[in-house]
Design an enzyme around this catalytic site. Sequence first.
Site, PDB file in Angstrom:
ATOM      1  N   HIS A   1       0.810  -1.220   0.000  1.00 53.94           N
ATOM      2  CA  HIS A   1       0.000   0.000   0.000  1.00 53.94           C
ATOM      3  C   HIS A   1       0.842   1.269   0.000  1.00 53.94           C
ATOM      4  CE1 HIS A   1      -3.391  -2.470  -0.023  1.00 53.94           C
ATOM      5  NE2 HIS A   1      -4.254  -1.554   0.378  1.00 53.94           N
TER       6      HIS A   1
ATOM      7  N   ASP B   1      -6.083   4.772  10.052  1.00 55.20           N
ATOM      8  CA  ASP B   1      -7.498   4.909   9.656  1.00 55.20           C
ATOM      9  C   ASP B   1      -7.945   3.673   8.886  1.00 55.20           C
ATOM     10  OD1 ASP B   1      -7.407   7.415  10.721  1.00 55.20           O
ATOM     11  OD2 ASP B   1      -7.156   8.441   8.803  1.00 55.20           O
TER      12      ASP B   1
ATOM     13  N   GLU C   1      -9.478  13.772  14.962  1.00 55.42           N
ATOM     14  CA  GLU C   1      -8.952  14.040  13.617  1.00 55.42           C
ATOM     15  C   GLU C   1      -9.718  15.232  13.050  1.00 55.42           C
ATOM     16  OE1 GLU C   1      -8.570  11.029  10.692  1.00 55.42           O
ATOM     17  OE2 GLU C   1      -7.361   9.703  11.959  1.00 55.42           O
TER      18      GLU C   1
HETATM   19  C1  FAD Z   1      -5.942   3.343   1.666  1.00 59.83           C
HETATM   20  C2  FAD Z   1      -4.753   3.661   2.538  1.00 59.83           C
HETATM   21  C3  FAD Z   1      -4.948   4.207   3.782  1.00 59.83           C
HETATM   22  C4  FAD Z   1      -3.855   4.499   4.616  1.00 59.83           C
HETATM   23  N1  FAD Z   1      -4.094   5.009   5.851  1.00 59.83           N
HETATM   24  C5  FAD Z   1      -3.057   5.273   6.670  1.00 59.83           C
HETATM   25  C6  FAD Z   1      -3.268   5.817   7.959  1.00 59.83           C
HETATM   26  O1  FAD Z   1      -4.380   6.060   8.378  1.00 59.83           O
HETATM   27  N2  FAD Z   1      -2.186   6.056   8.727  1.00 59.83           N
HETATM   28  C7  FAD Z   1      -0.918   5.775   8.322  1.00 59.83           C
HETATM   29  O2  FAD Z   1       0.024   5.995   9.078  1.00 59.83           O
HETATM   30  N3  FAD Z   1      -0.701   5.272   7.093  1.00 59.83           N
HETATM   31  C8  FAD Z   1      -1.726   5.041   6.262  1.00 59.83           C
HETATM   32  N4  FAD Z   1      -1.497   4.534   5.010  1.00 59.83           N
HETATM   33  C9  FAD Z   1      -0.138   4.351   4.543  1.00 59.83           C
HETATM   34  C10 FAD Z   1       0.480   3.056   5.023  1.00 59.83           C
HETATM   35  O3  FAD Z   1       0.857   3.193   6.371  1.00 59.83           O
HETATM   36  C11 FAD Z   1       1.697   2.766   4.196  1.00 59.83           C
HETATM   37  O4  FAD Z   1       1.265   2.469   2.921  1.00 59.83           O
HETATM   38  C12 FAD Z   1       2.569   1.683   4.763  1.00 59.83           C
HETATM   39  O5  FAD Z   1       3.585   1.513   3.837  1.00 59.83           O
HETATM   40  C13 FAD Z   1       1.901   0.348   5.085  1.00 59.83           C
HETATM   41  O6  FAD Z   1       1.474  -0.335   3.986  1.00 59.83           O
HETATM   42  P1  FAD Z   1       1.878  -1.851   3.744  1.00 59.83           P
HETATM   43  O7  FAD Z   1       1.718  -2.677   4.964  1.00 59.83           O
HETATM   44  O8  FAD Z   1       1.146  -2.269   2.532  1.00 59.83           O
HETATM   45  O9  FAD Z   1       3.456  -1.733   3.481  1.00 59.83           O
HETATM   46  P2  FAD Z   1       4.225  -1.748   2.094  1.00 59.83           P
HETATM   47  O10 FAD Z   1       3.726  -0.652   1.253  1.00 59.83           O
HETATM   48  O11 FAD Z   1       4.179  -3.094   1.500  1.00 59.83           O
HETATM   49  O12 FAD Z   1       5.718  -1.434   2.586  1.00 59.83           O
HETATM   50  C14 FAD Z   1       6.075  -0.137   3.000  1.00 59.83           C
HETATM   51  C15 FAD Z   1       7.570  -0.034   3.266  1.00 59.83           C
HETATM   52  O13 FAD Z   1       7.881  -0.781   4.422  1.00 59.83           O
HETATM   53  C16 FAD Z   1       8.758  -1.840   4.104  1.00 59.83           C
HETATM   54  N5  FAD Z   1       8.259  -3.002   4.819  1.00 59.83           N
HETATM   55  C17 FAD Z   1       7.065  -3.620   4.687  1.00 59.83           C
HETATM   56  N6  FAD Z   1       6.986  -4.644   5.545  1.00 59.83           N
HETATM   57  C18 FAD Z   1       8.150  -4.650   6.230  1.00 59.83           C
HETATM   58  C19 FAD Z   1       8.685  -5.487   7.247  1.00 59.83           C
HETATM   59  N7  FAD Z   1       8.002  -6.511   7.729  1.00 59.83           N
HETATM   60  N8  FAD Z   1       9.917  -5.211   7.707  1.00 59.83           N
HETATM   61  C20 FAD Z   1      10.638  -4.172   7.229  1.00 59.83           C
HETATM   62  N9  FAD Z   1      10.189  -3.373   6.255  1.00 59.83           N
HETATM   63  C21 FAD Z   1       8.959  -3.615   5.766  1.00 59.83           C
HETATM   64  C22 FAD Z   1       8.681  -2.028   2.604  1.00 59.83           C
HETATM   65  O14 FAD Z   1       9.869  -2.551   2.072  1.00 59.83           O
HETATM   66  C23 FAD Z   1       8.442  -0.607   2.148  1.00 59.83           C
HETATM   67  O15 FAD Z   1       9.657   0.081   2.104  1.00 59.83           O
HETATM   68  C24 FAD Z   1      -2.553   4.250   4.161  1.00 59.83           C
HETATM   69  C25 FAD Z   1      -2.347   3.724   2.881  1.00 59.83           C
HETATM   70  C26 FAD Z   1      -3.431   3.429   2.084  1.00 59.83           C
HETATM   71  C27 FAD Z   1      -3.188   2.878   0.727  1.00 59.83           C
END
Ligand code: FAD
Length: 507
Positions: free
Chosen positions: A80, A142, A255
Amino acid sequence: MMIAYLDQQLRLAPGTDVDPCGAGGEIHPDLAAASEDFGGVVRALPAAVHRPRSADDVAEVIRQALRYDHLTVAARGNGHSVAGQALAPGGIVLDMRTMSRMELVRGDGGQICADVGAGVLWGELLEWGVAKHGLSPASWTDYLGLTVGGTLSNAGISGQAFQKGPQISNVDELEVVTGDGERVVCSPKSRSDLFFGVLGGLGQFGVITRARIPLIPAPPMVRWIRVVYASFEGYKADVEWLVGRPEREGFDYIEGFAFVNRGGDPASGWESVPIGPSSVFDASLVPHGSGPLLYCLEVALYHQLHDGVDKRVDEMLRPLKYIRGLEFTAEVSYVEFLSRVNLAESAARANGSWHAPHPWLNILISASDVSHFDRHVFQSVLKDGIGGPMLVYPLLRAKWDPRTSVALPDSDVFFLVALLRFNQPYPIGPPVESLISQNREILKRCKSNGYDFKLYFPNYKTEPEWVRHFGQDWARFVDRKAMYDPRAILSPGQNIFSRARPPSSGS
Ligand SMILES: Cc1cc2nc3c(=O)[nH]c(=O)nc-3n(C[C@H](O)[C@H](O)[C@H](O)COP(=O)(O)OP(=O)(O)OC[C@H]3O[C@@H](n4cnc5c(N)ncnc54)[C@H](O)[C@@H]3O)c2cc1C
């Protein structure tokens, strides 16, 4: 076994080029899925996707990848990210969703915690914790379709953060595999530099495989309230007063967002404010002469049933200077409240904007600059809205541990400004280039006006930009990289270091 696996996946001997295509030139669906993210703007094909079952499995992949000069490894949570941060061009993507165990444990101090695999979604933890044990983490995002490892690598911010801190302030222990392939269990007391480095560390110092998250009793019900302001100054004064109240005398969640002062725009106009289908926004109550944007304060109070919630809410709302009559209230269960974004997700999936590009911009900006930002960005560049929420609400620096890697503005109070664009795909919606150039214009204004700000989910391309982003903590960031991932193998999609530009040359 693993060497054979990787060689077969990569179909190469050490030093040869990677060819991710099968014999017929078709890209394997796993590789295609791991080559993009929610942002839909950046794409990069990995050479292999691996689904680890354990920390040892992750360690072995990293150790084997180190045998090749050019290979990198990216943990992918739920993909994400919005600017390619979880991609590994020509490298190995670890699909962390397979690390999905959840277990109730007692922490060192006797507190009840959840030990969760890094690939667990926050929504899964919510359902498991509340349904099975009546327990819940204290700090959320969120949207809950995000992984524990992914948000802990950034910060994890929502309306509880003003009081409980972001998610990175709510972890007791981590299991991490470093860029050397070493498995380490770390905490504030043991290997604390790695523990704090990984929190907000953008995946640079290790792959989180497990997190220990303290749990609190989940309240049964939530009073969820929105009220509307005609001026940013009025909104700001009230919301800052609210986040400064003692915990027992305030709301549990705070918020707010800016929205467009007109109807016919369900994503960011009047219709985006009422909670529930039966309430209606009475625009005749908006004072004449109000600007192009209005502001909505969103608060929630957790409560037991029949515990005088009406009286408490009345007392807390009475001093606020919102437009009387423009208040919206719902009584929902705790799980329903925390899952509130699911409805928006369904609507976005239905209208096509979930799968369109999302050039989002998230900024943390000092409270002393946010009114100027309102006048010179919100009310000018963004006066017509962005097709989605424009969050703007305060956070308190005191709730963030300075030992973590996350970069923050200098001030004690700063605001999260989140421009969460949900546009229909072009040509129904605007071309993505125009949205990206609007983001550039906003950042240009932030810089030229000298605001004290940091990007949340930074996506810089050059070293000087990263140096500026981390400021005085850049040296610590480089030192941590040299210590825990000296060959710069991890999370290449962040574009901070590369195998050709390892940390020692960056300091
Ligand atoms: C619809 C939507 C709503 C969101 N709402 C919020 C919100 O309310 N608050 C907020 O803070 N953020 C929010 N986000 C952002 C979200 O926190 C980031 O996208 C975050 O990257 C988490 O997504 P993910 O788990 O898919 O991680 P990814 O996008 O898959 O990874 C993000 C980064 O972290 C690294 N990573 C992932 N897993 C690990 C691991 N286990 N160990 C080490 N590194 C790792 C990856 O290599 C990459 O660099 C939102 C995003 C979306 C799309």
